[in-house]
Design an enzyme around this catalytic site. Structure first.
Site, PDB file in Angstrom:
ATOM      1  N   LYS A  75       0.945  -1.221   0.154  1.00  0.00           N
ATOM      2  CA  LYS A  75      -0.044   0.102  -0.062  1.00  0.00           C
ATOM      3  C   LYS A  75       0.768   1.452  -0.070  1.00  0.00           C
ATOM      4  O   LYS A  75       0.644   1.948  -0.919  1.00  0.00           O
ATOM      5  CB  LYS A  75      -0.804   0.036   1.185  1.00  0.00           C
ATOM      6  CG  LYS A  75      -1.972   0.930   1.070  1.00  0.00           C
ATOM      7  CD  LYS A  75      -2.910   0.534   2.423  1.00  0.00           C
ATOM      8  CE  LYS A  75      -2.259  -0.051   3.690  1.00  0.00           C
ATOM      9  NZ  LYS A  75      -1.625   0.835   4.684  1.00  0.00           N
ATOM     10  N   ARG A 150      -9.204   2.088   9.835  1.00  0.00           N
ATOM     11  CA  ARG A 150      -8.770   0.767  10.244  1.00  0.00           C
ATOM     12  C   ARG A 150      -9.809   0.121  11.072  1.00  0.00           C
ATOM     13  O   ARG A 150      -9.540  -1.299  11.295  1.00  0.00           O
ATOM     14  CB  ARG A 150      -7.528   0.846  10.898  1.00  0.00           C
ATOM     15  CG  ARG A 150      -6.206   0.664  10.116  1.00  0.00           C
ATOM     16  CD  ARG A 150      -4.977   0.677  11.283  1.00  0.00           C
ATOM     17  NE  ARG A 150      -3.892   0.098  10.900  1.00  0.00           N
ATOM     18  CZ  ARG A 150      -2.896   0.793  10.088  1.00  0.00           C
ATOM     19  NH1 ARG A 150      -2.962   1.705   9.482  1.00  0.00           N
ATOM     20  NH2 ARG A 150      -1.616   0.045   9.648  1.00  0.00           N
ATOM     21  N   ARG A 189      10.944  -7.377   4.396  1.00  0.00           N
ATOM     22  CA  ARG A 189      11.262  -5.969   4.805  1.00  0.00           C
ATOM     23  C   ARG A 189      12.002  -5.684   5.930  1.00  0.00           C
ATOM     24  O   ARG A 189      12.619  -4.854   6.240  1.00  0.00           O
ATOM     25  CB  ARG A 189       9.591  -5.246   4.821  1.00  0.00           C
ATOM     26  CG  ARG A 189       9.704  -3.774   5.087  1.00  0.00           C
ATOM     27  CD  ARG A 189       8.323  -3.138   4.824  1.00  0.00           C
ATOM     28  NE  ARG A 189       7.533  -3.336   5.841  1.00  0.00           N
ATOM     29  CZ  ARG A 189       5.979  -3.158   6.076  1.00  0.00           C
ATOM     30  NH1 ARG A 189       5.574  -2.440   4.931  1.00  0.00           N
ATOM     31  NH2 ARG A 189       5.463  -3.061   6.905  1.00  0.00           N
ATOM     32  N   ARG A 195      12.231  -1.704  10.763  1.00  0.00           N
ATOM     33  CA  ARG A 195      11.148  -0.877  11.263  1.00  0.00           C
ATOM     34  C   ARG A 195      11.041  -1.449  12.937  1.00  0.00           C
ATOM     35  O   ARG A 195      10.805  -2.663  13.083  1.00  0.00           O
ATOM     36  CB  ARG A 195       9.922  -0.846  10.520  1.00  0.00           C
ATOM     37  CG  ARG A 195       9.427   0.350  10.009  1.00  0.00           C
ATOM     38  CD  ARG A 195       8.312   0.273   9.086  1.00  0.00           C
ATOM     39  NE  ARG A 195       6.960  -0.056   9.710  1.00  0.00           N
ATOM     40  CZ  ARG A 195       5.695   0.077   9.145  1.00  0.00           C
ATOM     41  NH1 ARG A 195       5.820   0.448   7.935  1.00  0.00           N
ATOM     42  NH2 ARG A 195       4.751  -0.337   9.820  1.00  0.00           N
ATOM     43  N   ARG A 206      -0.263  -7.176  14.118  1.00  0.00           N
ATOM     44  CA  ARG A 206      -0.953  -6.213  13.087  1.00  0.00           C
ATOM     45  C   ARG A 206      -1.508  -6.964  12.143  1.00  0.00           C
ATOM     46  O   ARG A 206      -2.670  -6.548  11.699  1.00  0.00           O
ATOM     47  CB  ARG A 206       0.250  -5.438  12.535  1.00  0.00           C
ATOM     48  CG  ARG A 206       0.589  -4.215  13.193  1.00  0.00           C
ATOM     49  CD  ARG A 206       2.026  -3.804  13.024  1.00  0.00           C
ATOM     50  NE  ARG A 206       2.396  -3.349  11.647  1.00  0.00           N
ATOM     51  CZ  ARG A 206       3.394  -3.872  10.938  1.00  0.00           C
ATOM     52  NH1 ARG A 206       4.431  -4.459  11.690  1.00  0.00           N
ATOM     53  NH2 ARG A 206       3.998  -3.664   9.788  1.00  0.00           N
TER      54      ARG A 206
HETATM   55  P1  ADP Z   1       1.270  -1.003   8.228  1.00  0.00           P
HETATM   56  O1  ADP Z   1       2.627  -1.060   7.259  1.00  0.00           O
HETATM   57  O2  ADP Z   1       1.315  -1.970   9.430  1.00  0.00           O
HETATM   58  O3  ADP Z   1      -0.125  -0.863   7.590  1.00  0.00           O
HETATM   59  P2  ADP Z   1       1.189   1.762   9.074  1.00  0.00           P
HETATM   60  O4  ADP Z   1       2.460   2.457   8.740  1.00  0.00           O
HETATM   61  O5  ADP Z   1       0.022   2.372   8.317  1.00  0.00           O
HETATM   62  O6  ADP Z   1       1.529   0.120   9.076  1.00  0.00           O
HETATM   63  O7  ADP Z   1       1.047   1.895  10.594  1.00  0.00           O
HETATM   64  C1  ADP Z   1       1.811   1.615  11.633  1.00  0.00           C
HETATM   65  C2  ADP Z   1       1.004   1.595  13.146  1.00  0.00           C
HETATM   66  O8  ADP Z   1       0.574   2.982  13.454  1.00  0.00           O
HETATM   67  C3  ADP Z   1       0.039   0.667  13.100  1.00  0.00           C
HETATM   68  O9  ADP Z   1       0.393  -0.672  13.549  1.00  0.00           O
HETATM   69  C4  ADP Z   1      -0.935   1.345  14.237  1.00  0.00           C
HETATM   70  O10 ADP Z   1      -0.235   1.100  15.559  1.00  0.00           O
HETATM   71  C5  ADP Z   1      -0.763   2.986  14.056  1.00  0.00           C
HETATM   72  N1  ADP Z   1      -1.620   3.501  13.006  1.00  0.00           N
HETATM   73  C6  ADP Z   1      -1.768   3.695  11.730  1.00  0.00           C
HETATM   74  N2  ADP Z   1      -2.745   4.193  11.413  1.00  0.00           N
HETATM   75  C7  ADP Z   1      -3.884   3.790  12.224  1.00  0.00           C
HETATM   76  C8  ADP Z   1      -5.296   3.974  12.496  1.00  0.00           C
HETATM   77  N3  ADP Z   1      -6.027   4.656  11.721  1.00  0.00           N
HETATM   78  N4  ADP Z   1      -5.736   3.710  13.443  1.00  0.00           N
HETATM   79  C9  ADP Z   1      -4.894   3.516  14.562  1.00  0.00           C
HETATM   80  N5  ADP Z   1      -3.694   3.164  14.594  1.00  0.00           N
HETATM   81  C10 ADP Z   1      -3.002   3.290  13.470  1.00  0.00           C
END
Ligand code: ADP
Length: 251
Positions: A75, A150, A189, A195, A206
């Site tokens: 994504k 989410r 990754r 990360r 996750r």
């Molecule tokens: P991923 O690659 O897991 O999709 P993101 O970079 O989108 O990772 O998000 C990393 C973390 O940030 C998530 O695991 C969560 O803890 C937090 N986060 C991001 N977006 C949201 C959201 N919309 N609601 C709640 N937590 C979020």
């Protein structure tokens, strides 16, 4: 015969009306409406190069996308490409949160541990952050929202927020990738990027959060007729091409 000024104004009115018809094939909408000369109106509006731009640029000046996909679905990578292609901001809630963590703000301090565990940061924090971001003027021409909503509460909050901002979105695009492949990609990754939330424990959380809470959001958009599903398996370029096809008017 209309004067150019009158024609331009009439064309503008029609374009405005057509805004509400986004989603129908451009040709089917434009030709009956404008006749064979519709290209001229595009020229008058300064859109002479429209053939070199995505079809929607002909009759709409914005593209608002919600990108949905599990961790590891690609994504973020596709969002970055879309940003270049569509020339609209890429709004990643993960990036916004990581910036807060890096800055050591109160919000960042509240989010840090939750993120490291792979759980969801509170809906209230996310909504406040997103409202600030979507209120900035650079979103007037559209946006790519990545990482939000989410869960169903966030989907509901997004509808409310966009209504308040007198906006809407054009498509919710789901990047579809099977679970086995997600696990494999994230493991790769984790090695490459290190990360903080790519530990096996956090990754498991996750993916579970995605399955339990985010999958229902996909169903929600499907039921509202706003969902378009894109096969996220394969070459990055191929996936990108599929996304562009999926967001063409009429799809
Ligand atoms: P991923 O690659 O897991 O999709 P993101 O970079 O989108 O990772 O998000 C990393 C973390 O940030 C998530 O695991 C969560 O803890 C937090 N986060 C991001 N977006 C949201 C959201 N919309 N609601 C709640 N937590 C979020």
């Amino acid at each position: 015969v209309l004067e150019p000024e009158q024609e331009l104004r009439a064309g503008q009115d029609r374009f405005d009306r057509l805004e509400g018809m986004r989603g129908a094939p451009a040709r089917r909408v434009l030709e009956p409406e404008f006749g064979p000369g519709y290209g001229k109106l595009a020229v008058l509006r300064g859109q002479a190069q429209s053939s070199a731009r995505p079809a929607w640029r002909l009759w709409s000046d914005s593209m608002r996308l919600v990108l949905l996909g599990a961790p590891g679905s690609g994504k973020g990578t596709q969002a970055a490409r879309l940003k270049e292609h569509l020339q609209v901001p890429h709004i990643s809630t993960g990036d916004l949160l990581r910036a807060e963590v890096a800055a050591g703000s109160p919000l960042g301090l509240a989010a840090k541990e939750v993120m490291a565990r792979g759980e969801l940061v509170s809906d209230a924090i996310l909504l406040g952050m997103l409202e600030d971001r979507l209120s900035r003027p650079d979103t007037a021409g559209g946006f790519i929202l990545d990482g939000y909503p989410r869960n169903l509460a966030q989907a509901d909050a997004l509808d409310g927020l966009l209504t308040r901002l007198k906006q809407s979105f054009d498509y919710a695009v789901q990047l579809d990738v099977p679970m086995e492949l997600l696990v494999e990609r994230i493991a790769g990754r984790a090695k490459a990027e290190g990360r903080a939330d790519d530990s096996p424990e956090s990754v498991r959380t996750r993916l579970k959060v995605y399955d339990d809470q985010t999958a229902p959001v996909i169903e929600y958009y499907r039921q509202h007729g706003q969902l378009t599903v894109v096969d996220g398996v394969g070459d990055l370029d191929d996936v990108f091409t599929r996304i562009l096809e999926a967001i063409q008017p009429g799809h």
